[in-house]
Design a protein around this motif. Structure first.
Motif: not given
Length: 125
Positions: A24-38, A67-71
């Protein structure tokens, strides 16, 4: 501890990716963490109450959901303002004009503050 029990102890987004050994892209997860986890939480809830046959199949579903949410986010998905407001519930009152909670003249959402179209625009020239 079983893999499913271990999964249920995870709380951080990065730990979910590590658990499933996903890149995973650490920067993407850092920026979109809340939305990805929701969104991921919503996908996990869909599996609740369904018998998928085994813990392994359930974990496969959880992996696919992540995978689906992240993509989706990797491909540019961005939640709308309506989705964000729905996440936090409706605002209790208009923060710019202090009207009642029934203020429906919301024009814009920015940093958790909305502006009411009935509010006079101020200009500082």
């Amino acid at each position: 501890m079983s893999a499913l029990q271990e999964f249920k102890t995870i709380t951080d987004a990065e730990d979910y990716f590590d658990f499933f050994d996903l890149e995973y892209d650490e920067r993407l997860v850092y920026v979109k963490r809340f939305h990805i986890m929701k969104k991921y939480g919503e996908m996990i809830q869909k599996a609740d109450g369904h018998d998928l046959g085994s813990d392994e199949k359930l974990l496969d579903y959880y992996k696919f959901a992540l995978i689906s949410v992240y993509k989706n986010f990797e491909n540019g998905y961005s939640p709308s303002a309506a989705e964000i407001w729905d996440t936090f519930g409706k605002p209790s009152a208009c923060s710019t004009c202090s009207t009642s909670s029934s203020c429906n003249d919301i024009e814009e959402v920015s940093n958790g503050v909305h502006s009411c179209t009935s509010q006079t625009n101020l200009s500082f020239n």
